[in-house]
Design an enzyme around this catalytic site. Structure first.
Site, PDB file in Angstrom:
ATOM      1  N   TRP A 146      -6.306   7.587  -2.697  1.00 57.50           N
ATOM      2  CA  TRP A 146      -6.487   7.701  -4.148  1.00 57.50           C
ATOM      3  C   TRP A 146      -5.162   7.478  -4.872  1.00 57.50           C
ATOM      4  CZ3 TRP A 146      -4.218  11.143  -7.615  1.00 57.50           C
ATOM      5  CH2 TRP A 146      -4.743  11.144  -8.908  1.00 57.50           C
ATOM      6  N   HIS A 147      -4.068   7.932  -4.276  1.00 57.19           N
ATOM      7  CA  HIS A 147      -2.764   7.797  -4.929  1.00 57.19           C
ATOM      8  C   HIS A 147      -2.278   6.357  -4.981  1.00 57.19           C
ATOM      9  CE1 HIS A 147      -2.504  12.204  -4.401  1.00 57.19           C
ATOM     10  NE2 HIS A 147      -1.627  12.156  -5.383  1.00 57.19           N
ATOM     11  N   GLY A 148      -2.708   5.530  -4.046  1.00 60.14           N
ATOM     12  CA  GLY A 148      -2.235   4.151  -4.091  1.00 60.14           C
ATOM     13  C   GLY A 148      -2.696   3.347  -2.893  1.00 60.14           C
ATOM     14  N   GLY A 194      -7.617  11.297  -0.090  1.00 64.14           N
ATOM     15  CA  GLY A 194      -6.747  11.740  -1.185  1.00 64.14           C
ATOM     16  C   GLY A 194      -5.460  10.939  -1.230  1.00 64.14           C
ATOM     17  N   PHE A 235      -0.245   6.048 -10.414  1.00 57.62           N
ATOM     18  CA  PHE A 235      -1.431   6.332  -9.625  1.00 57.62           C
ATOM     19  C   PHE A 235      -2.704   6.294 -10.460  1.00 57.62           C
ATOM     20  CE2 PHE A 235       1.986   9.165  -7.775  1.00 57.62           C
ATOM     21  CZ  PHE A 235       2.451   8.174  -6.945  1.00 57.62           C
TER      22      PHE A 235
END
Length: 488
Positions: free
Chosen positions: A327-329, A324, A488
């Protein structure tokens, strides 16, 4: 096109609303077609070349979902393999745009090489529409999809209120709404609630989030540059970013939900006062709810969830949160942020089980207050990694936070620290003690749907009240700032 821009508020939105309800007189198909074209135009406003990418993604995923459906019916043993190819191709596209430069940099660092790849621009919203469509493929495999209209699927993916930064919508929450005739007719209740929610959202963004950014940005920029930061600046800068991110993203979500209501669509809630949480488990039930749901349903449970013992459960929690974070960066800071939250969740579950074994009494007010303070501190520590551009910058912040200076409590040169303290305190009080947007919306809707309510009040009351905040917010819009989750 930013929701808080004059082009959107004064031009795109009025034209889109008028066109949608006028064309809906020709039928639902014409209205949906118009909204799909408007949403694609909204997306292309940023960079026209990436319009091709989202169209290819939509066509591929809809076609692949039908392929999965056919294989499921005729060659069931191959259905999971077909699903895996579809998910892998989606992740491959996401990985190319989002992680290629980072991976090449890490390879050069590890192998002492100098491979060069030009900077790959991140297409707007690719993380959101990729996850939304992966969920659609998985649900097709699970035989949970009853909607086969390509046109409605296009709107499901591109619907502009939720396209750029969510919420990540489940097909069962959105597609059936396109089948109702009421969706294509203007409704006074939808306009009253939609305008109210949109106004709350834009007020959060322009008045709360952007003013908190004034104190957060200088601190993190200085930390990343290796400059000196005082104890007070570090704590106030971190507090300011903690509040900026909350009001920025919850404001965006309010605006998205309000805009969708104007078109007769109800999107799922994405925030439920996360800074009122008394545990990290509770925090993730309240923060970015649709992302938490996606990670739970399509990653954590797929890894085995809590069905394979306590140790495996903790491993699954950690893997889910680290992924997770990624996923943001693309960056070590996002991985560390995910690792921290994975660790928090493991400790939280362990402590809950341990306390239940040895303490029979319910949680009291003092214990609850301690849990809240500990949760907020843990969240703030993780936000430092989330915001800092470099790992060194994050540790510079932590070093300054640990350098206690009681002789000059408001010492600082990056901004006026007393003003920052007052503003952060006020914003924290609002976040903790005020009712959230969902509660306000449900209250207003309950009152407006009572038979005794004057119809004139139904039409004009909330809209006029929200117009005050709307006009104030629009009037305060100066230099436009993007929403943080656009990154993102």
């Amino acid at each position: 096109m930013l929701f808080n821009s004059h082009e959107f508020i004064l031009l795109f939105l009025p034209l889109c609303l008028c066109g949608y309800f006028l064309i809906s007189k020709l039928g639902a198909r014409a209205a949906i077609s118009f909204l799909v074209l408007a949403s694609l135009g909204f997306y292309a406003w940023w960079k026209t070349e990436y319009l091709v990418l989202i169209i290819i993604s939509i066509v591929f995923n809809f076609a692949w979902a039908r392929c999965i459906e056919t294989v499921n019916q005729r060659h069931q043993p191959w259905a999971k393999f077909t699903l895996g190819i579809g998910v892998a191709l989606n992740l491959l596209a996401l990985g190319y745009y989002k992680y290629t430069n980072f991976l090449v940099d890490q390879l050069n660092w590890l192998a002492n090489t100098d491979y060069f790849i030009a900077k790959i621009a991140l297409p707007l919203a690719i993380s959101f529409f990729t996850f939304q469509q992966i969920a659609y493929l998985v649900d097709t495999y699970r035989k949970e999809i009853n909607e086969h209209s390509f046109l409605r699927y296009c709107l499901f993916v591109t619907f502009f209120p939720q396209l750029i930064a969510g919420p990540i919508v489940h097909h069962k929450e959105m597609l059936p709404q396109f089948e109702r005739n009421e969706t294509f007719k203007p409704h006074s209740l939808n306009f009253a609630l939609g305008l109210t929610l949109f106004s709350i959202g834009i007020f959060k963004k322009v008045v709360f989030a952007d003013n908190a950014a004034v104190f957060a940005t200088p601190v993190f920029n200085a930390a990343d540059a290796g400059a000196s930061i005082t104890f007070v600046e570090a704590w106030l800068g971190t507090s300011a970013y903690t509040l900026q991110l909350y009001f920025d993203f919850s404001g965006y979500t309010d605006m998205a939900l309000g805009l969708a209501m104007l078109f007769g669509i109800r999107l799922p809630d994405n925030f439920n006062s996360p800074y009122k949480s008394h545990s990290i488990v509770d925090f993730w039930r309240r923060w970015h709810i649709t992302l938490s749901r996606f990670l739970r349903d399509y990653l954590y449970i797929a890894l085995g969830g809590n069905r394979k013992g306590k140790s495996r459960r903790y491993v699954n929690l950690m893997a889910t949160m680290v992924l997770g974070g990624i996923w943001h960066g693309a960056g070590w800071n996002f991985m560390i942020w995910g690792f921290l939250h994975g660790s928090y969740l493991i400790i939280n579950h362990w402590w809950t089980a341990t306390r239940a074994r040895f303490v029979a009494s319910p949680i009291g007010k003092i214990e609850n207050a301690a849990y809240w303070a500990l949760t907020m501190l843990a969240v703030m520590v993780a936000w430092v990694f989330f915001r800092a551009e470099t790992t060194e910058g994050a540790f510079n912040i932590f070093n300054a936070m640990a350098a206690v200076d009681l002789n000059e409590p408001f010492k600082g040169t990056l901004f006026y620290t007393k003003k920052a303290f007052v503003i952060c305190t006020l914003l924290l009080i609002i976040a903790i003690f005020c009712p959230n947007s969902g509660q306000l919306t449900r209250y207003v809707e309950k009152r407006l749907t009572q038979p005794s309510v004057d119809k004139l009040w139904l039409i004009f009351g909330p809209a006029m009240v929200s117009a005050v905040g709307f006009v104030i917010s629009v009037g305060l819009i100066g230099q436009l700032s993007e929403f943080l989750y656009f990154n993102f």
